[in-house]
Scaffold this motif. Sequence first.
Motif, short mmCIF file in Angstrom:
data_model
loop_
_atom_site.label_atom_id
_atom_site.label_comp_id
_atom_site.label_asym_id
_atom_site.label_seq_id
_atom_site.Cartn_x
_atom_site.Cartn_y
_atom_site.Cartn_z
N THR A 1 5.33 8.16 1.02
CA THR A 1 5.93 8.18 2.37
C THR A 1 6.64 9.52 2.59
N ILE A 2 7.02 9.75 3.83
CA ILE A 2 7.68 11.00 4.17
C ILE A 2 9.06 11.11 3.51
N GLU A 3 9.75 9.99 3.43
CA GLU A 3 11.09 10.04 2.81
C GLU A 3 10.98 10.42 1.35
N GLU A 4 9.92 9.90 0.71
CA GLU A 4 9.74 10.27 -0.69
C GLU A 4 9.48 11.75 -0.81
N PHE A 5 8.73 12.29 0.15
CA PHE A 5 8.42 13.71 0.08
C PHE A 5 9.70 14.54 0.15
N SER A 6 10.58 14.20 1.08
CA SER A 6 11.81 14.99 1.16
C SER A 6 12.66 14.78 -0.09
N TYR A 7 12.63 13.56 -0.65
CA TYR A 7 13.34 13.33 -1.90
C TYR A 7 12.79 14.22 -3.01
N ILE A 8 11.46 14.30 -3.08
CA ILE A 8 10.85 15.09 -4.15
C ILE A 8 11.21 16.55 -4.02
N ARG A 9 11.22 17.02 -2.77
CA ARG A 9 11.49 18.45 -2.60
C ARG A 9 12.92 18.81 -2.95
N ARG A 10 13.78 17.83 -2.99
CA ARG A 10 15.17 18.15 -3.32
C ARG A 10 15.49 17.90 -4.79
N LEU A 11 14.49 17.55 -5.58
CA LEU A 11 14.77 17.21 -6.96
C LEU A 11 14.97 18.47 -7.80
N PRO A 12 15.87 18.43 -8.78
CA PRO A 12 15.96 19.56 -9.71
C PRO A 12 14.74 19.60 -10.62
N SER A 13 14.51 20.78 -11.19
CA SER A 13 13.22 20.96 -11.87
C SER A 13 13.10 20.13 -13.13
N ASP A 14 14.23 19.78 -13.77
CA ASP A 14 14.08 18.98 -14.99
C ASP A 14 13.63 17.56 -14.66
N VAL A 15 14.07 17.06 -13.54
CA VAL A 15 13.62 15.71 -13.16
C VAL A 15 12.14 15.73 -12.81
N VAL A 16 11.71 16.80 -12.15
CA VAL A 16 10.28 16.94 -11.82
C VAL A 16 9.44 16.96 -13.08
N THR A 17 9.88 17.78 -14.04
CA THR A 17 9.13 17.83 -15.30
C THR A 17 9.14 16.48 -15.99
N GLY A 18 10.26 15.78 -15.89
CA GLY A 18 10.34 14.47 -16.51
C GLY A 18 9.32 13.50 -15.93
N TYR A 19 9.19 13.50 -14.60
CA TYR A 19 8.21 12.60 -13.99
C TYR A 19 6.79 12.96 -14.40
N LEU A 20 6.52 14.26 -14.47
CA LEU A 20 5.17 14.65 -14.85
C LEU A 20 4.89 14.31 -16.31
N ALA A 21 5.90 14.48 -17.15
CA ALA A 21 5.71 14.17 -18.57
C ALA A 21 5.46 12.68 -18.76
N LEU A 22 6.05 11.89 -17.90
CA LEU A 22 5.87 10.43 -17.99
C LEU A 22 4.40 10.06 -17.79
N ARG A 23 3.75 10.84 -16.96
CA ARG A 23 2.34 10.59 -16.67
C ARG A 23 1.44 11.42 -17.55
N LYS A 24 2.04 12.20 -18.43
CA LYS A 24 1.32 13.15 -19.28
C LYS A 24 0.52 14.13 -18.43
N ALA A 25 1.16 14.65 -17.41
CA ALA A 25 0.48 15.57 -16.50
C ALA A 25 1.13 16.92 -16.51
N THR A 26 1.75 17.31 -17.62
CA THR A 26 2.53 18.54 -17.61
C THR A 26 1.72 19.78 -17.94
N SER A 27 0.44 19.64 -18.19
CA SER A 27 -0.30 20.82 -18.62
C SER A 27 -0.41 21.83 -17.50
N ILE A 28 -0.31 23.12 -17.85
CA ILE A 28 -0.29 24.15 -16.83
C ILE A 28 -1.69 24.39 -16.28
N VAL A 29 -2.68 24.10 -17.12
CA VAL A 29 -4.05 24.32 -16.68
C VAL A 29 -4.37 23.35 -15.55
N PRO A 30 -4.80 23.82 -14.40
CA PRO A 30 -5.02 22.92 -13.26
C PRO A 30 -6.25 22.02 -13.45
#
Lengths: 143, 619
Positions: A114-143
């Motif tokens: 949803t749009i609210e989630e998008f604005s929430y995501i954009r305001r997240l600090p980078s460690d939380v972002v990395t944490g969410y990606l690591a949870l999904r095992k999606a942290t690899s830099i290779v696209p």
Amino acid sequence: MCVGISMDGVSENKMVPSDFSTGPMEKAAKPLPFKDPNFVHSGHGGAVAGKKNRTWKNLKQILASERALPWQLNDPNYFSIDAPPSFKPAKKYSDVSGLLANYTDPQSKLRFSTIEEFSYIRRLPSDVVTGYLALRKATSIVP
Amino acid sequence: MAAATAAGLATNVFPFRDARAAPDPVLEAGPVAHGSLPVPLVLDNGSFQARAGWACPGPDPGPEPRLQFRAVCARGRGGARGGAGPQVGNALGSLEPLRWMLRSPFDRNVPVNLELQELLLDYSFQHLGVSSQVTGEGCVDHPIVLTEAVCTPLYSRQMMSELLFECYGIPKVAYGIDSLFSFYHNNPKNMISSGLIISSGYQCTHILPILEGRLDARNCKRINLGGSQAAGYLQRLLQLKYPGHLAAITLSRMEEILHEHSYIAEDYVEELQKWRCPDYYENNVHKMQLPFSSKLLGSTLTSEEKQERRQQQLRRLQELNARRREEKLQLDQERLDRLLYVQELLEDGQMDQFHKALIELNMDSPEELQSYIQKLSAAVEQAKQKILQAEVSLEVDVVDSKPETPDLEQLEPSLEDVENINDFEPLFSEETPEVEKPVATVQPVFNLAAYHQLFVGTERIRAPEIIFQPSLIGEEQAGIAETLQYILDRYPKDVQELLVQNVLLTGGNMMYPGMKVRIEKELLEMRPFQSSFQVQLAANPVLDAWYGARDWALDHLDNEDVWITRKDYEEKGGGYLREHCASNVYVPIRLPKQASRSAEAQASGKGSGASGGGAGEQA
């Protein structure tokens, strides 16, 4: 007579936990009556190497050495009963709320619904972002 | 918004129990364990909990296993103090303070660290009162029924047999699979049954087809996800959502949420749609109340205080710059005066003095002197202007101030100025617009309770869902439904029909509300139209393995074919297994006996049938 023995056993049992001032610092410090005090684990990894190599093998090492044994094709063993990878395409869920996610943020690669989630995501600090990606095992830099 | 939250505040707020385990008493074995035949000890050796008890014959099979404790041990705090050795299981009380020092003999569902296993066995024997029964020297005189993993590695069984026979002197042992014991318990005894077991434990989930009472080990499958992965997932989700409460979100509390507040959705996508609706959310969110903690992480300043701080910094910066400019002006002025004096020397005609002065100043010609004077006087003018401006204007536009034209000798101080200004620049560019806004007085009533609550909404269904959709945590394995279909497809149609008539769900991780309905729905989707199936949840999914093992032990006390005796162990090696209705399949590969540290060890000479450099290297 068996009362006598069991009494002895009981009193011995009660004494044992308090009797730790005398034992030296080794495995059989408190002589528990039901085990052999001179027992030494032979599998104490690399026993031949002496005292230095004190570690136990972990599961990965054990499985690696098990693979080398002469298994027949159809024998069941620990690694042959691993479930196969999934053939169905995985559904995408939002990282933040768990709802079905139709969209992905190109900047942080987080999924949102949803749009609210998008604005929430954009305001997240980078460690939380990395944490969410690591949870999904999606942290690899290779696209 | 304040009104809405006030209405919903009181509902669905749950405290954490944070239960501490009571230490186990040292039990007397009692008359129960004395008998003509030595009474078997039944030990369900699980990665989450170990359960131990007696298998007593007689009309009354007896109560629950006497001991149930977490299969962990930890050295007491403060390092290895003399005497206070590692504490095990329930003697640890609460696990959280020792979380990083907890050690378990298990790696996934296989015991690999036999020293810790020895500690757990010591604890069990001691607390069951085994030591009071000793008739011989240093041995346990009872047969033991022990559970092991499905298709456990031969090495691990060898180590376990060695521990039991050589350290504890056990007369005979029988190994079995916990889910098969549970199947034995849940099915009528006189029938040879077939069925499918879905067993989900702490570390992994197994799907085991049983044909004619025997495990069809070739077609078993194991998914490496269980209760511990669900707890870890839930913990990370909540920690990322509430970064301020990182330390309060502990694994024990996560397990509590999973045990009491989570459920499995019958149709995951549909359930998520329901959660989208705000009313459903309000009614079904569980707010876990954390205990009050006085240290509020993060900034303790309110916004007014922050503004005050910013203004103070502004003022300080202004003063600093003004002072710098004045000093510089003074220096420049002095310099200018000196140069003008030198120039006058030239005009007056005192050539040699002039030349001397020039050399002092490091200049070569009067033209250079002239140009230098011009530059310097321009700089002085500029500085004077700036000072006038700064005094007049109240708001400092420091961002716009360019450093003064750098003089050759005064480069360094001006760079310093620039750096200082740049330090404050990000602060200013963000916050100068906000300085203008009046500070809104928000939150007249700060709800302290709400700050300490964790809102568990969709996480209630997300965490247990990982065994159905491992892609939620990035695992590539298939979930239960797909694996079930994979296994069923390996059988002919009639066998499939036979298997799905008797599906048993067992294991602690199967106790979520809604699990049975979900499995039935998955089966409905994959079975042919209008075919039937029967799904049954074990009577007590957690303890049924122990009960089944006890029943099995009582039924097979006289049967010598199913117990591995000490003689078998010595002749056929540690990996030997005698098969029975609840055991693994034995593959007769001989492992060489491990060389022990003492000199009289049997070396790798015993490595007969086994081949391979790989096996030989183990010695």
